[in-house]
Structures are given as C-alpha cells and as structure tokens.
Motif scaffolding. Structure first.
Motif, PDB file in Angstrom:
ATOM      1  N   LYS A 124       0.839  -1.201   0.000  1.00 41.73           N
ATOM      2  CA  LYS A 124       0.000   0.000   0.000  1.00 41.73           C
ATOM      3  C   LYS A 124       0.876   1.254   0.000  1.00 41.73           C
ATOM      4  O   LYS A 124       1.906   1.309   0.663  1.00 41.73           O
ATOM      5  N   TRP A 125       0.393   2.259  -0.757  1.00 46.15           N
ATOM      6  CA  TRP A 125       1.065   3.550  -0.755  1.00 46.15           C
ATOM      7  C   TRP A 125       0.566   4.383   0.410  1.00 46.15           C
ATOM      8  O   TRP A 125      -0.579   4.272   0.826  1.00 46.15           O
ATOM      9  N   GLY A 126       1.447   5.226   0.908  1.00 45.19           N
ATOM     10  CA  GLY A 126       1.055   6.127   1.978  1.00 45.19           C
ATOM     11  C   GLY A 126       1.885   7.385   1.963  1.00 45.19           C
ATOM     12  O   GLY A 126       2.957   7.441   1.361  1.00 45.19           O
ATOM     13  N   LEU A 127       1.362   8.426   2.621  1.00 45.32           N
ATOM     14  CA  LEU A 127       2.119   9.641   2.879  1.00 45.32           C
ATOM     15  C   LEU A 127       2.628   9.562   4.308  1.00 45.32           C
ATOM     16  O   LEU A 127       1.844   9.358   5.247  1.00 45.32           O
ATOM     17  N   TYR A 128       3.939   9.718   4.476  1.00 44.78           N
ATOM     18  CA  TYR A 128       4.569   9.566   5.777  1.00 44.78           C
ATOM     19  C   TYR A 128       5.255  10.864   6.187  1.00 44.78           C
ATOM     20  O   TYR A 128       5.693  11.656   5.341  1.00 44.78           O
ATOM     21  N   GLY A 144      -4.842   3.277  -1.741  1.00 45.99           N
ATOM     22  CA  GLY A 144      -4.609   2.191  -2.678  1.00 45.99           C
ATOM     23  C   GLY A 144      -3.821   2.588  -3.902  1.00 45.99           C
ATOM     24  O   GLY A 144      -3.357   1.723  -4.639  1.00 45.99           O
ATOM     25  N   SER A 145      -3.650   3.882  -4.164  1.00 45.68           N
ATOM     26  CA  SER A 145      -2.912   4.304  -5.344  1.00 45.68           C
ATOM     27  C   SER A 145      -1.772   5.228  -4.941  1.00 45.68           C
ATOM     28  O   SER A 145      -1.789   5.834  -3.865  1.00 45.68           O
ATOM     29  N   ARG A 146      -0.822   5.330  -5.826  1.00 45.12           N
ATOM     30  CA  ARG A 146       0.376   6.112  -5.546  1.00 45.12           C
ATOM     31  C   ARG A 146       0.053   7.608  -5.499  1.00 45.12           C
ATOM     32  O   ARG A 146      -0.490   8.168  -6.432  1.00 45.12           O
ATOM     33  N   LYS A 147       0.430   8.237  -4.410  1.00 44.83           N
ATOM     34  CA  LYS A 147       0.226   9.664  -4.228  1.00 44.83           C
ATOM     35  C   LYS A 147       1.566  10.299  -3.876  1.00 44.83           C
ATOM     36  O   LYS A 147       2.218   9.882  -2.928  1.00 44.83           O
ATOM     37  N   MET A 148       1.942  11.327  -4.633  1.00 44.04           N
ATOM     38  CA  MET A 148       3.238  11.955  -4.459  1.00 44.04           C
ATOM     39  C   MET A 148       3.037  13.378  -3.950  1.00 44.04           C
ATOM     40  O   MET A 148       2.393  14.192  -4.614  1.00 44.04           O
ATOM     41  N   PRO A 149       3.573  13.724  -2.772  1.00 46.21           N
ATOM     42  CA  PRO A 149       3.407  15.088  -2.264  1.00 46.21           C
ATOM     43  C   PRO A 149       4.107  16.107  -3.161  1.00 46.21           C
ATOM     44  O   PRO A 149       5.237  15.898  -3.606  1.00 46.21           O
ATOM     45  N   MET A 150       3.427  17.204  -3.430  1.00 50.30           N
ATOM     46  CA  MET A 150       3.941  18.250  -4.309  1.00 50.30           C
ATOM     47  C   MET A 150       4.208  19.557  -3.560  1.00 50.30           C
ATOM     48  O   MET A 150       5.144  20.270  -3.885  1.00 50.30           O
ATOM     49  N   ALA A 151       3.359  19.891  -2.587  1.00 44.08           N
ATOM     50  CA  ALA A 151       3.506  21.167  -1.882  1.00 44.08           C
ATOM     51  C   ALA A 151       2.830  21.089  -0.516  1.00 44.08           C
ATOM     52  O   ALA A 151       1.865  20.343  -0.336  1.00 44.08           O
ATOM     53  N   TRP A 152       3.343  21.887   0.417  1.00 43.07           N
ATOM     54  CA  TRP A 152       2.790  21.988   1.768  1.00 43.07           C
ATOM     55  C   TRP A 152       2.524  23.468   2.026  1.00 43.07           C
ATOM     56  O   TRP A 152       3.431  24.304   1.905  1.00 43.07           O
ATOM     57  N   SER A 153       1.299  23.808   2.337  1.00 45.17           N
ATOM     58  CA  SER A 153       0.936  25.216   2.505  1.00 45.17           C
ATOM     59  C   SER A 153       1.699  25.824   3.678  1.00 45.17           C
ATOM     60  O   SER A 153       2.001  25.140   4.660  1.00 45.17           O
ATOM     61  N   PRO A 154       2.007  27.133   3.612  1.00 41.69           N
ATOM     62  CA  PRO A 154       2.789  27.785   4.680  1.00 41.69           C
ATOM     63  C   PRO A 154       2.144  27.708   6.054  1.00 41.69           C
ATOM     64  O   PRO A 154       2.850  27.707   7.061  1.00 41.69           O
ATOM     65  N   ASP A 155       0.803  27.651   6.112  1.00 39.91           N
ATOM     66  CA  ASP A 155       0.141  27.545   7.413  1.00 39.91           C
ATOM     67  C   ASP A 155       0.074  26.107   7.917  1.00 39.91           C
ATOM     68  O   ASP A 155      -0.461  25.851   8.999  1.00 39.91           O
ATOM     69  N   GLY A 156       0.587  25.180   7.129  1.00 41.81           N
ATOM     70  CA  GLY A 156       0.641  23.777   7.542  1.00 41.81           C
ATOM     71  C   GLY A 156      -0.655  23.017   7.403  1.00 41.81           C
ATOM     72  O   GLY A 156      -0.712  21.821   7.743  1.00 41.81           O
ATOM     73  N   LYS A 850     -20.908  -0.231  -8.351  1.00 44.36           N
ATOM     74  CA  LYS A 850     -20.524  -0.510  -6.967  1.00 44.36           C
ATOM     75  C   LYS A 850     -19.052  -0.903  -6.917  1.00 44.36           C
ATOM     76  O   LYS A 850     -18.489  -1.452  -7.861  1.00 44.36           O
ATOM     77  N   VAL A 851     -18.433  -0.593  -5.789  1.00 45.53           N
ATOM     78  CA  VAL A 851     -17.007  -0.887  -5.602  1.00 45.53           C
ATOM     79  C   VAL A 851     -16.841  -2.348  -5.214  1.00 45.53           C
ATOM     80  O   VAL A 851     -17.514  -2.837  -4.292  1.00 45.53           O
ATOM     81  N   LEU A 852     -15.932  -3.047  -5.921  1.00 44.38           N
ATOM     82  CA  LEU A 852     -15.566  -4.395  -5.516  1.00 44.38           C
ATOM     83  C   LEU A 852     -14.384  -4.370  -4.559  1.00 44.38           C
ATOM     84  O   LEU A 852     -14.430  -4.926  -3.477  1.00 44.38           O
ATOM     85  N   PHE A 853     -13.296  -3.690  -4.971  1.00 45.32           N
ATOM     86  CA  PHE A 853     -12.134  -3.600  -4.089  1.00 45.32           C
ATOM     87  C   PHE A 853     -11.166  -2.545  -4.625  1.00 45.32           C
ATOM     88  O   PHE A 853     -11.242  -2.132  -5.786  1.00 45.32           O
ATOM     89  N   ASP A 854     -10.259  -2.111  -3.751  1.00 45.60           N
ATOM     90  CA  ASP A 854      -9.201  -1.190  -4.154  1.00 45.60           C
ATOM     91  C   ASP A 854      -8.102  -1.976  -4.865  1.00 45.60           C
ATOM     92  O   ASP A 854      -7.714  -3.067  -4.432  1.00 45.60           O
ATOM     93  N   VAL A 855      -7.598  -1.412  -5.949  1.00 43.15           N
ATOM     94  CA  VAL A 855      -6.467  -2.035  -6.638  1.00 43.15           C
ATOM     95  C   VAL A 855      -5.250  -1.981  -5.722  1.00 43.15           C
ATOM     96  O   VAL A 855      -4.976  -0.935  -5.113  1.00 43.15           O
ATOM     97  N   PRO A 856      -4.513  -3.076  -5.566  1.00 43.25           N
ATOM     98  CA  PRO A 856      -3.321  -3.044  -4.715  1.00 43.25           C
ATOM     99  C   PRO A 856      -2.371  -1.935  -5.141  1.00 43.25           C
ATOM    100  O   PRO A 856      -2.120  -1.721  -6.328  1.00 43.25           O
ATOM    101  N   GLY A 857      -1.828  -1.214  -4.161  1.00 42.67           N
ATOM    102  CA  GLY A 857      -0.968  -0.084  -4.467  1.00 42.67           C
ATOM    103  C   GLY A 857       0.309  -0.461  -5.172  1.00 42.67           C
ATOM    104  O   GLY A 857       0.917   0.360  -5.863  1.00 42.67           O
ATOM    105  N   ASP A 858       0.753  -1.713  -5.013  1.00 39.45           N
ATOM    106  CA  ASP A 858       2.001  -2.136  -5.651  1.00 39.45           C
ATOM    107  C   ASP A 858       1.752  -2.938  -6.926  1.00 39.45           C
ATOM    108  O   ASP A 858       2.633  -3.636  -7.414  1.00 39.45           O
ATOM    109  N   ALA A 859       0.544  -2.839  -7.480  1.00 34.31           N
ATOM    110  CA  ALA A 859       0.255  -3.535  -8.739  1.00 34.31           C
ATOM    111  C   ALA A 859       1.087  -2.936  -9.858  1.00 34.31           C
ATOM    112  O   ALA A 859       1.253  -1.723  -9.963  1.00 34.31           O
TER     113      ALA A 859
END
Length: 884
Positions: A124-128, A144-156, A850-859
């Motif tokens: 599984k993908w995650g933000l750490y 379940g899918s790859r998420k890449m952080p791009m920016a963090w707002s100045p107020d956090g 209807k949703v069956l399942f999340d695609v594995p993040g490492d597919a």
C-alpha cells in the motif's frame, strides 16, 4: 468521497496513444538503472557555484527555509530520502536501504523540521512524516494508489499530492486527509503554493497557471505561448520560476504582482540555460529547487561524460573534455572532432590540444544530431529537429561565418547520415508513411532530393565508403525477423541507385548503434559496435564483387557506457579514418544498480484478497485470463539488460508451468485469447515502424500468422475479439477501429467505429456481440458508455450511446460471460475495481456502479488494456511483488 473528473486518465489518453508505438518498439531499458546526475547550486546566471554530494540517481530536490536539502536517491526498485547539510554532506533520512522499498518525493514542512514523503509498504502507498533530526515515522494517509506530495501550505493546513493513476492533483487537509478535493478541473501536475499561501502555480496543458489558494476565482497563464513546466516561487511570492521545456530548457522568471484577488503576471524573461535533462522517470516530482532569495538554484544535471580518445587496442590516449557530449565524429584528416554538446551546441575540438571552438548554438528547443564533415574538412553539416520542423544546416569548420540553412526537410522522422566523398551530396534517411528511403541531397542552391534507395526495412546510419563504391548501414533481416545486422551494398551515386542485393556482416551489432558505422580511408575496413560495447572491425573487398571478412573485436569501451541510457538514440562514438583511433563519450559511474526481477502473477478474489501467486519470479506486463480460467497469457520481459525484449508467455495456474508463445527479438505485447482458448492474438512491433496483430497456437507450436498490419508509425492497442471470433477491436490515436476477420492479412481493412473531436479509449464487445463498451471524454470527464454494434457491417449501429458510469471511469472494461455485469476501473483519487449490472431487454439499462475492491498499491503492468478478469467475474489477475 468522489468528485467529478474533468481531465483524462493519462495512461490511456491521446498522449499515450501517440507514443505507444515508439515505446513498444524500443527495448526495455535496464529497470532502475539510469544516467548519474550531479546536484549543483547555480547562481542566477546558471554558473555552477558548488556541487552537492556525489553523483547519483537523484530525483525531486526540495530546500528548507534554513538552506538544507532533501532529495530522493533511486536504487533498484525503490530508493530512500537523503538530507544534505550546508556543506553538501549527505545523510540518509529513511533507513530501508534494501533498494526495494520506495521512499520518494520529499517535501519540507513550512518550518523545515519535518519531511512528508511517499512510500510503498506492504502493498500500500502512503504519505509519511519524519523529523529531520530523526525519530519515528508517522503515517499520515494510506491509500490504494500512488500519491506523491507536491507542496505543503505555509500555514501547515494543506498538502497537495499528485495521483499516479492520472487523476491530477488533490488538495488534502492535513487534519482530515479523506476530505481531499481536486486542485483543478483539467489534467495538472507539479503544484507549488506561494510562500504567502495565497496562490498556487501548476502545470496544465503544457502551460504554467496560477490560481487563488486554497479557494477563490480566477486563473492566470504566466508562461509564454510555447509553454513551460516545473514552477517554483521566490520566498516573497513576487517572482515565479519555470523551465521553458523539460530537457535542456531555459530557466525563466516572471514577476507576480498581486492586488487583492487579482493577479498581474509580468513578461517572462530568460535567466540562464538550465542544463537539466528530463529522463522520463515513471513518476512525478519537482525537478529543481530555489533558495528563498531567488539567487541560487539547485539543479540536478547529468554528471559530465568524458570525451575520450582510445587507440586501436583500447588504450586511453587522452580525454578531450568533460560534458554532455553526443554524436562525435572525426574530421577526414583525423585532427579534429566535431561533437554536439547539451543536445544543441555544435563544437569542434582539436584532437591534440583539446582546444574547442563553438560553431553553432541553435535555439533552446532545438536538438542537433547527424554531424557530417565535408570531404575537404572545411565545412560541417548537421540536422536540427525543432518542435514543428526539421532542418539541415552547414557551417564553416573554423568557426568563421554564420550557419547556412541548406534544406527544410519534409515532415519528421529523418536522419542526416553522410556527406558524399565527391562533396556533391548530403545523404539523409527518411522513415515516414512512404516507407524507408535514402536520399541524396545536392549541395546546390534550391536542391531537390534524389531517392537512391527504398526498402521495407530500416536503413539506419548509412555511410558511403571513401572510394564512393559501397554503402554500409544497419538494418533487420526481414519484416518478420527484426534481428539487427550490418549490410553492405554497391552504390552508383551518379545513377542514383544502390545494388539489388546486400552482403551481411557475420556478427550482431549493438541495438543502440552507439558507434554508428565507420570506414577506413582506403575503404578496406569497416567498423561498428557490437553488444557489450565491443568495437568491431571487418575487412571489405569491393572488387570484383563486395566481399566481407570475419568480424574481429578490437576492444570494449568501458562498462560505464550504456547505449540504452542515450538521449533519443544519439551516437556516442566514431572511428577515425586511419582506423587507429576511436573517440567515445564515456558515461561516468554513479548510476543506480540494475534491478532484479521481483514480481509474480497474483490471483485475487472478488473482494481483492490475494488467493495465490503464480509462475516464476520475473517482470510482467499485460495479462489475460483464458476463457476457461486455467491459464494466464502475459507479456514477459525476458531480460533487464539493454537491448532486452518482451515476449508472450502462457502460465498454467495450477502447476505454474510456463509456455513461451513467442521467442524472438521484436517487442510482443497485448496478449488476447481466442474465444475457444486455442490461440493467442498479440501485437508485435516490426521493422519499418509497423505494428501488426499476430496469431499463434496457445501451446506455442507452429508459426505466427500475421492477421492485420496497420500504417507505419501508428500504434495498435489490441483490446478485444468478439465472442464469435469474427471481429478484432483495437485503439489508435484516440480512435476505436474494428477489423473483420474475413479475408487475409493483405485484404483486411480496419473500420473506424468513431472519430470525434474528443478521445475514446478501450472498446470491448458484449458477449452477444450487440454492444461495445468504451470510455469517452465528450463531457470533459472520461465516462463509460455502451454503444450498439452491427456485426454485419462491423460498424456502430446508429448514434445512440448509453452512459454507464456516474463519476468517471478509467481504462479497464471487461464483461462477465453472461453479459449481465460489466467491470471497469474508477481512479479518483484511488484506483478501484467497479462492477455494474447491465440489462439489454427490453432496452439497454445500467444499474448503479458498486465498488468491488481497491487495486493493490504495488500492482504493476498496464492496468487498463487487458482482459484479466475471469468470465464468471470471480477471479482477477494482477502483477504484484513476489513474497520472497
């Protein structure tokens, strides 16, 4: 949470369709191995101030307010996050160090005390989050899918992340990650929030846009009409930076004047040549960083190559220079070397002193290739590939005078190869819809090209012997056998023709042609590059008929050189006319290590649970379940080395036994079972830029049969075969085409099911053959539709369409065997396998998806183009990491 998508799913959009042919035809590059980069701090003029750390496979630098650097360093299948202090000393922040866990795309928190990064763990993908001083890692958001952080707002309060499935960028409240919303209603990437927190800049449609943040009305384009990419802000939010293009672009700056909720961008201006090269990594990350005062830029540049001269035995005679050099070629007298620097500058280097003279600079968007000397050594001709045209120039070799436009080439796909020994012609090669043709271009005012050779096969790197009697080139044995070879033909330039037959050198050349083809001055010896960088020589006799000796290896260029790491297939070396010296642009050490194959086919149930892994550990692409559910056809990458290939294999689910269906050099992909399970259909990329649909017995016996061959250069994305076996369906360039199986390969014609101003993808026949399911972005969002199909004509039956999806659809679409359920993929913002009930009587109606399942993040592999669902809808096949 769901939101309406107003941008296409990138993996299946027009951009992918246009480049699919080239990607499929190319050999797979050694996975995880890439050009080493050197991080540099440069000033506002582009001058390097200091390097940061050693060369490495760096991606995504970010700079904190106190000047620290965080960056991802790739290694095999994964990589880790590293910190660099003010002195450039590197310290590993994440501690996996196995090269298999992906820790990437790091972004500093506003106060610089923490780093948010993406990581793939346990499927599984995650933000750490992790503190820069160490300590425990904190899981911020798992998905379940790859998420890449791009920016963090100045107020956090907000983090913007990019979704790898193609769903653009999302604004995520840090305290409520599930409440993320789309940043923009079009495809977008590389977001940067202004330091004052009021604006966000991002890429979309090859432009830089700025809009209010976190909410507000208005959208301002800040890049010029020819576009831009990769935005970064100055610390006071009053200046924005971006690159004019992804590779070797100019660093641009634009003033940002804000009055309340209104923006007034200034006119973009050039700061310096970036020296950055986009290596097209399959991810999304920031390519450079900027100090808060806007006076220094942190840019990863290709670590310098060594322009090295070897003797005939491989001894290093001298290093002429260090830099990003391509296409080196000796002058006829062997005293100078002409070379392209940074893809657009033409230089001449003295072979004795190393003194360099720049001859031509060209424009930032230009790519210079094909340097050729005039026979007297007084001039150079070269080929320029622009965004919208291709040109041939010539220039004085001593640096005096301006370059002269010789010819404007018709269309694209051309290569400048040689200057004839009598000085009268430039020789260029055209690989276009009219076929593979070699032309002689008179060196006269208003020249008209003369065709001297035409072939169904490639004519790569053609060079004329110094006596003008022979021409040597690299090609393939036949359309059906793309095994590479060096060929020699007789040549009569005066008559404008070559000999009817060709002699083949008895030896395999390098796929990448890193050395090109070279002749000795007396025309009695020919040189080329063999696999593993071996410089080869072969004796040549021209009279009474061409005769070739047995090739012999002179030496091997150092292992640090890698043909597959080239920039667009450019040459890296050349042999001098005396046959005693070789010049080669040798890559530096520091590339990441090649990966080991670590994936397997995995069988999942309807809830997404992994039931078992099947077959050997390796590298797989598309997959397709057999009609009876007992076998899997798959694209198998048989090697991770340059020049490797992909074949079609069948894997028995019960035993794990594998059966190779193809075992040849051309890239084979997109396997599809015949309705009775006795044959495999697949696409193969063949010589001359063609892609064709082939058929072969599912037990691997017999020969492959060509079913249909499309236009040269056009991709063939095979999607489906009707249940009665009478029609094939494929995509090409955002259009769905149907091929009736009646007739033979020469007579079969494709019928366009649709050609609209919008993009259509996929296309699968319902089991009764009366409907076709496909996706279309006619409402801006990609949605799933059903359209009646007339099997008697092979075309759509009327204009009626039935919309199936409610909130967008991705690429996967497969019918259950009884036609009462349809499966597709939703990807906003997570990849999910969806199912929807379909009835056709008394009219076509679709239920609520209807949703069956999340695609594995490492597919792995292509998740949107193959039939990897069983006919009963109970089993799903994905490519997942092995359990070893």
């Amino acid at each position: 949470m769901s939101a309406k998508r107003r941008f296409p799913m990138v993996p299946l959009g027009i951009a992918t369709a246009l480049v699919m042919a080239a990607l499929a035809a190319a050999p797979p590059i050694a996975s995880g191995q890439e050009l080493p980069l050197q991080l540099y701090w440069v000033d506002r003029t582009g001058k390097a101030i200091e390097p940061v750390g050693p060369p490495g496979a760096y991606r995504g630098p970010d700079v904190s307010s106190d000047g620290r650097v965080v960056i991802h360093q790739h290694d095999r299948l994964g990589g880790d996050i590293w910190l660099a202090d003010a002195k450039g000393q590197m310290t590993r922040l994440t501690t996996d160090a196995t090269g298999t866990q992906e820790n990437s795309s790091p972004i500093f928190s506003p106060d610089g005390t923490r780093v948010v990064f993406a990581s793939l763990r346990n499927g599984k993908w995650g933000l750490y989050l992790k503190g820069v001083s160490g300590g425990r890692e904190e899981l911020l958001y798992e998905s379940g899918s790859r998420k890449m952080p791009m920016a963090w707002s100045p107020d956090g309060q907000f983090i913007i992340y990019w979704v790898a499935s193609g769903a653009g960028q999302w604004v995520m409240p840090v305290k409520n990650p599930s409440a993320a919303r789309p940043l923009h209603d079009r495809q977008n990437s590389h977001a940067q929030i202004s330091p004052d927190g009021k604006w966000v800049a991002f890429n979309s449609q090859n432009q830089i846009f700025v809009k209010p943040f976190p909410t507000g009305e208005g959208l301002w384009k800040v890049a010029p009409d020819n576009g831009g990419t990769f935005a970064r802000w100055r610390g006071d939010s009053k200046e924005l930076y971006f690159l004019s293009r992804g590779t070797f672009g100019q660093m641009m700056a634009v003033e940002i004047n804000a009055t309340g909720a209104t923006l007034q961008p200034g006119k973009p201006r050039v700061l310096f040549e970036s020296g950055y090269v986009n290596l097209n990594h399959p991810s999304n990350y920031h390519t450079y960083a900027v100090a808060a005062d806007g006076q220094r830029f942190l840019i990863p540049r290709i670590a310098p190559y060594s322009l090295t001269v070897f003797d005939r035995g491989g001894k290093v005679l001298r290093t002429l220079d260090r830099g990003v050099y391509t296409s080196p070629v000796w002058s006829p007298d062997g005293t100078r070397v002409a070379v392209v620097k940074d893809t657009r500058y033409v230089w001449v280097v003295d072979a004795s002193t190393g003194k360099s003279t720049q001859l031509a600079a060209n424009q930032p968007e230009d790519v210079a290739t094909g340097l050729v000397w005039s026979p007297d050594g007084r001039q150079l001709a070269y080929h320029i590939r622009k965004i919208n045209q291709e040109l041939i120039y010539r220039v004085s070799a001593d640096g005096t005078g301006a370059e002269e436009l010789v010819f404007r080439l018709p269309g694209f796909g051309l290569t400048l190869n040689d200057w004839s020994p009598d000085g009268k012609y430039l020789i260029y090669y055209s690989q276009q819809l009219a076929g593979n043709r070699l032309f002689a271009l008179p060196v006269t005012p208003e020249p008209k090209p003369v065709e001297i050779m035409k072939s169904d096969l490639p004519i790569n790197g053609a060079r004329i012997s110094p006596d003008g009697r022979l021409i040597a080139y690299q090609s393939t044995e036949s359309q059906e056998s793309p095994k590479q070879g060096i060929y020699v033909r007789t040549l009569d330039l005066a008559a404008g023709k070559t000999g009817e037959t060709a002699q083949q050198v008895k030896g395999d050349p390098s796929f990448g042609m890193g050395l090109g083809v070279s002749w000795r001055q007396d025309s009695r010896e020919l040189y080329y590059l063999a696999p593993k960088h071996a410089v080869m020589a072969v004796d040549v006799t021209a009279s009474p008929a061409p005769a070739l000796g047995i090739p012999r290896a002179l030496f091997s260029v150092p292992d640090a050189t890698n043909d597959a790491q080239g920039l667009g297939g450019l040459w890296w070396g050349n042999v001098a006319r005396d046959g005693q010296r070789v010049v080669y642009s040798v890559a530096p050490k520091g590339a990441s290590a090649p990966t080991d194959p670590t994936f397997q086919l995995a069988l999942l149930d309807r809830q997404g649970k992994v039931l078992r892994r099947v077959g050997p550990i390796g590298r797989y692409g598309q997959t397709a379940l057999s009609p009876d559910g007992t076998r899997i056809a798959t694209r198998w990458f048989d090697t991770f080395t340059p020049g490797g290939r992909s074949d079609i294999w069948v894997v028995d689910i019960a035993s794990g036994k594998t059966t190779p269906i193809t075992n040849d050099a051309p890239p084979d992909f997109a396997p599809l079972w015949s309705p009775d399970g006795k044959q495999i259909f697949y696409v193969s990329a063949r010589a001359g830029g063609y892609q064709g649909i082939y058929r072969k017995a599912a037990d691997g016996t017999g020969d492959a049969e060509l079913i249909y061959r499309y236009d040269p250069g056009a991709p063939v994305n095979l999607r489906d075969i009707s249940a009665d076996g009478k029609h094939l369906l494929f995509n090409s360039g955002g259009v769905i085409l149907v091929v009736p199986m009646a007739g033979d390969a020469k007579t079969r014609k494709a019928i366009e099911l649709s050609r609209e101003e919008f993009v259509v993808n996929g296309g699968v026949f319902s089991p009764d053959g009366k409907l076709i399911a496909f996706t279309s972005n006619e409402t801006e969002a990609f949605e799933l539709y059903l359209r009646p199909f007339d099997a008697t004509t092979g075309a759509a039956a009327g204009d009626t369409k039935h919309r199936v999806s409610k909130d967008g659809a991705g690429g996967l679409m497969v019918w259950r065997g009884d036609g009462r359920e349809l499966y597709f993929m939703d990807n906003e913002p997570d990849l999910k396998v969806m199912a929807v009930d379909v009835t056709t009587s008394p009219s076509v109606q679709a239920g609520t998806p209807k949703v069956l399942f999340d695609v594995p993040g490492d597919a792995q592999g292509d998740l949107g183009t193959t039939r990897y669902i069983s006919r009963d809808g109970q089993r799903f096949v994905f490519v997942l990491p092995s359990e070893r």
